[in-house]
Design an enzyme around this catalytic site. Structure first.
Site, PDB file in Angstrom:
ATOM      1  N   ARG A  77      34.079   9.371   2.250  1.00 31.75           N
ATOM      2  CA  ARG A  77      33.564   9.833   3.539  1.00 31.75           C
ATOM      3  C   ARG A  77      34.693   9.910   4.554  1.00 31.75           C
ATOM      4  NH1 ARG A  77      31.448   6.316   5.857  1.00 31.75           N
ATOM      5  NH2 ARG A  77      31.300   4.623   4.373  1.00 31.75           N
ATOM      6  N   TYR A 241      32.409  15.534  -1.406  1.00 33.64           N
ATOM      7  CA  TYR A 241      32.261  14.147  -1.828  1.00 33.64           C
ATOM      8  C   TYR A 241      31.027  13.445  -1.260  1.00 33.64           C
ATOM      9  CZ  TYR A 241      33.950  10.045  -4.109  1.00 33.64           C
ATOM     10  OH  TYR A 241      34.069   8.998  -4.975  1.00 33.64           O
ATOM     11  N   LYS A 250      23.459   9.699   3.529  1.00 32.57           N
ATOM     12  CA  LYS A 250      23.839   9.134   4.830  1.00 32.57           C
ATOM     13  C   LYS A 250      23.402  10.037   5.983  1.00 32.57           C
ATOM     14  CE  LYS A 250      26.033   5.976   2.510  1.00 32.57           C
ATOM     15  NZ  LYS A 250      25.571   4.603   2.368  1.00 32.57           N
ATOM     16  N   HIS A 270      21.130   0.642   6.421  1.00 35.11           N
ATOM     17  CA  HIS A 270      22.057   0.648   5.284  1.00 35.11           C
ATOM     18  C   HIS A 270      21.888  -0.672   4.518  1.00 35.11           C
ATOM     19  CE1 HIS A 270      26.563   1.143   3.934  1.00 35.11           C
ATOM     20  NE2 HIS A 270      25.740   1.639   3.046  1.00 35.11           N
ATOM     21  N   SER A 292      29.911  -0.577   3.469  1.00 33.52           N
ATOM     22  CA  SER A 292      30.232   0.183   2.260  1.00 33.52           C
ATOM     23  C   SER A 292      31.232  -0.586   1.397  1.00 33.52           C
ATOM     24  CB  SER A 292      30.826   1.527   2.653  1.00 33.52           C
ATOM     25  OG  SER A 292      29.896   2.236   3.435  1.00 33.52           O
ATOM     26  N   CYS A 294      30.887  -3.385  -0.148  1.00 36.06           N
ATOM     27  CA  CYS A 294      30.910  -4.831   0.079  1.00 36.06           C
ATOM     28  C   CYS A 294      29.850  -5.570  -0.736  1.00 36.06           C
ATOM     29  CB  CYS A 294      30.746  -5.141   1.553  1.00 36.06           C
ATOM     30  SG  CYS A 294      32.214  -4.687   2.493  1.00 36.06           S
ATOM     31  N   ASP A 319      21.045   0.870  -1.469  1.00 36.72           N
ATOM     32  CA  ASP A 319      21.857   1.379  -0.359  1.00 36.72           C
ATOM     33  C   ASP A 319      21.094   1.605   0.939  1.00 36.72           C
ATOM     34  OD1 ASP A 319      24.621   2.159   0.216  1.00 36.72           O
ATOM     35  OD2 ASP A 319      23.846   4.175   0.538  1.00 36.72           O
ATOM     36  N   ARG A 414      33.038   6.738  -8.361  1.00 32.55           N
ATOM     37  CA  ARG A 414      31.601   6.434  -8.329  1.00 32.55           C
ATOM     38  C   ARG A 414      30.884   6.864  -9.592  1.00 32.55           C
ATOM     39  NH1 ARG A 414      29.441   4.064  -3.290  1.00 32.55           N
ATOM     40  NH2 ARG A 414      31.313   3.917  -2.036  1.00 32.55           N
ATOM     41  N   ARG A 445      33.039  -8.551   4.249  1.00 33.45           N
ATOM     42  CA  ARG A 445      34.261  -9.110   3.653  1.00 33.45           C
ATOM     43  C   ARG A 445      35.038  -9.831   4.737  1.00 33.45           C
ATOM     44  NH1 ARG A 445      36.276  -6.701  -1.332  1.00 33.45           N
ATOM     45  NH2 ARG A 445      34.660  -5.258  -2.029  1.00 33.45           N
ATOM     46  N   GLU A 542      26.844 -15.573  -9.811  1.00 35.02           N
ATOM     47  CA  GLU A 542      26.803 -16.904  -9.179  1.00 35.02           C
ATOM     48  C   GLU A 542      26.146 -16.858  -7.796  1.00 35.02           C
ATOM     49  OE1 GLU A 542      27.647 -19.582 -10.782  1.00 35.02           O
ATOM     50  OE2 GLU A 542      28.740 -18.708 -12.499  1.00 35.02           O
TER      51      GLU A 542
END
Ligand code: GTP
Ligand code: SPV
Ligand code: MN
Length: 641
Positions: A77, A241, A250, A270, A292, A294, A319, A414, A445, A542
């Protein structure tokens, strides 16, 4: 013309759609117009035609699997070229304190670029687009894709029609949405049907003026992804893409969707949606907003592998969630999509065996590498593919060796496959009333400072935690270096109206009396040891240990302790059975300096980007957080997990 073997559906277009097709075909001047029926036969024809043109290759190993490699300039994107167009700027973006960002394109001097989206005047943008689209489909076919976001029998599903000159987009839309003749039938059921108009072109009329790299036509210099909420229209040019070209995802389900949601009193987010059954057989649904790349797809397909015996995860979506409160006050979610467009790298037998199995048939891969025996390959598959006995061709179609500086697969490569191929798809994934959501999980993150999991105090605090999400940038968009970026509600790239109003909508939707509000949490699988730079938490399967803690909190188990940032797991309350070498202190350490800095940067972010538009509740939450942090070290750290 091979794409046009069958075209009788043109007669079936309702007049509103026919006039839209006529108007755009006069502008784009395609050689042919083809209305997609969505059939297996049509899909085969398009795939075969693309194979013949060299646009895709057939997998030698897996049934009905296809590989596309893009022009290396068109791999993700492009946020800087994603624009919302309305009459009034303020409906879309606040004016940043220190002014707008530098414009990406000198030919669009009046675009207003901000950290929370880009705006331009509708009329001005239409002029720019008309120039780009004039004759852009010469030598190509314009495909008409009628598609539905959401299940067929669901009152909240919505219809779009995408006109595109890319057969790759047609085949991908067939996977990602419910498309074809069935949707035309829906449109024809009503007098003047409503649909979101979507126009897409790769921006390379034929004969091409420049060489087409990798048989992937695109026009990076002129790429632009525009949305016209006041006209229910999406117009996107120059990129083939994912999120740039598959308009249902999106552009519609998040950007236009969130505006419809605000108007109609619901939420378009999202978020993944997952079903969690505990060892007692009790089932609850969670959703989670991570930016995205993550971890949404991975969490939505989590395999417990008896880490905590008896837990079972089922996947509703990976998503996007469309959510609304039902008459009993429960938040219900549907997944508007029909497939998964998932990150390939990192997907392996040990991390996500469900996804690996799912993509063995009927899948389109983009920018992955290939092995000499016809298998797909990407970073993370080192233990699943015998690298001594096969050679690898990289996504750039070059011979690739283990240890090479460049990755074999593009980091944003992807897979695209049908949701129904997922072996743990939830039995209610297409249920028209949606699934009842009991937990909303935020995450990102964060290599330092943000603990593995915490629970928010209440709805307003939850909205604040969503609003202040930050995360390291990933390959899902154009940012090249790893930087911590604000990504509120994981929606930064998908916000389509003023962020202050977005927050007000979230605040107000939780205020109605009688609601059974979901509890909210924040997770961070990505803490790193500052010395070794290794992840402190093993993640993937986990993560069931954290899902278990959340599930028990939903059942009001007394296993949390108040901290300045939210409720943390009480010492010993996270099931760590059989898990070795876990530094639980590091995973839950709430450091005063870190959080004071965090507050400072949140304040700066709000002042700079939202300022007068920020709901007062958010300033209050920030003051409260800062005051609580100031109390550290008054909290008794040793009582925490
Ligand atoms: P989008 O499709 O871009 O919205 O991404 P997503 O949020 O669905 O992310 P996805 O699950 O595809 O994961 C992205 C990357 O993060 C992959 O390379 C995963 O292997 C990796 N990842 C996912 N979950 C974890 C985790 O728990 N721990 C670690 N260390 N990595 C993870
Ligand atoms: C994301 O970037 O959040 C994605 C991939 O899910 S794309 O469809 O390309 O937007
Ligand atoms: Mn996504």
């Amino acid at each position: 013309m091979e794409y046009c073997a069958k075209n009788q559906l043109l007669d079936k277009l309702p007049k509103e759609l026919l006039s839209y097709v006529q108007e755009k075909s006069e502008l784009c001047k395609p050689d042919h117009i083809y209305v997609c029926d969505g059939s297996e036969e049509e899909n085969k024809m398009l795939l075969a035609a693309m194979e013949k043109n060299g646009e895709i290759r057939k997998s030698k190993k897996h049934k009905n699997c296809w590989l596309a490699t893009t022009d290396p300039r068109d791999v993700a994107r492009v946020e800087s070229r994603t624009i919302i167009c309305t009459k009034n700027q303020h409906d879309v973006v606040s004016t940043p304190k220190s002014g707008f960002r530098p414009i990406v394109d000198p030919n669009m001097p009046n675009i207003k670029q901000t950290a929370l989206g880009n705006w331009m005047d509708t009329d001005e943008m239409i002029l720019i687009l008309n120039e780009r689209f004039n004759g852009c489909m010469k030598g190509r076919t314009m495909f008409v894709i009628p598609y539905m976001m959401g299940p067929f029998n669901c009152p909240y599903s919505k219809i779009g029609v995408e006109l595109t000159d890319s057969p790759y987009v047609v085949c991908s839309m067939r996977i990602m949405t419910r498309m074809g003749e069935r949707v035309l039938n829906e449109l024809n059921k009503v007098e003047s049907p409503n649909f979101i108009k979507c126009l897409h072109s790769v921006g390379v009329p034929l004969p091409a003026q420049e060489p087409i790299i990798n048989n992937w036509p695109c026009n990076p210099a002129k790429t632009i992804i525009t949305h016209f909420p006041e006209r229910n229209e999406i117009i996107t040019f120059g990129s083939g893409y994912g999120g740039n070209s598959l308009c249902g995802k999106k552009c519609f389900a998040l950007r236009i969707g969130s505006i419809l949601a605000k108007k109609e009193g619901w939420l378009a987010e999202h978020m993944l949606i997952m079903g969690v059954t505990n060892p007692k057989g009790e089932k609850k649904y969670f959703c989670a907003a991570f930016p995205s790349a993550c971890g949404k797809t991975n969490l939505a397909m989590l395999q417990n592998r008896d880490i905590i015996p008896g837990y079972k995860i089922e996947c509703v979506g990976d998503d996007i969630a469309w959510m609304r409160f039902d008459e009993e006050g429960r938040l219900r979610a549907i997944n508007p999509e029909f497939g998964f467009f998932g990150v390939a790298p990192g997907t392996s037998q040990s991390t996500n065996p469900i996804a690996l199995e799912m993509i063995k048939e009927d899948t389109i891969f983009t920018n992955v590498a290939e092995t000499s025996n016809g298998d797909v390959y990407w970073e993370g598959l080192e233990n699943d593919v015998d690298l001594n006995n096969v050679t690898i061709t990289s996504w750039k179609n070059q011979p690739w060796q283990k240890g090479s500086k460049e990755p074999a697969a593009h980091p944003n490569s992807r897979f695209c496959t049908y949701a129904s191929r997922c072996s743990i798809i939830d039995p209610n994934w297409e249920s028209p009333e949606g699934v009842p959501i009991e937990a909303i999980i935020f995450g990102g993150r964060r290599p330092t400072g943000v603990p593995l999991v915490y629970e928010v105090f209440d709805w307003d605090h939850g909205v604040f935690v969503g609003a202040t999400m930050r995360s390291e940038s990933t390959a899902a968009a154009e940012f090249t270096n790893k930087q911590i970026m604000n990504d509120p509600f994981a929606m930064r790239p998908f916000l389509a109206y003023n962020f202050g109003q977005y927050l007000s909508h979230w605040l107000s939707i939780g205020q109605k009396p009688g609601l059974k509000l979901p509890k909210m949490f924040h997770v961070n699988w990505f803490l790193k040891d500052p010395i070794t730079n290794q992840f402190l938490w093993p993640g993937f399967g986990e993560n069931i240990r954290i899902i278990d803690w959340i599930f028990r909190r939903l059942n009001n188990e007394n296993c949390a302790i108040k901290s300045p940032i939210g409720y943390l797991p009480e010492k010993g309350s996270i099931n760590l059975t059989n898990l070795k070498n876990i530094n639980i202190n590091q995973l839950f350490h709430i450091q005063k300096d870190f959080w004071l800095k965090e507050c400072k940067s949140i304040r700066e972010y709000f002042v700079e980007n939202v300022n007068d538009d920020l709901p007062k509740e958010m300033w209050t939450q920030l003051d409260l957080l800062e005051n609580r942090i100031q109390q550290i070290p008054a909290i008794e750290r040793e009582k925490c997990a």
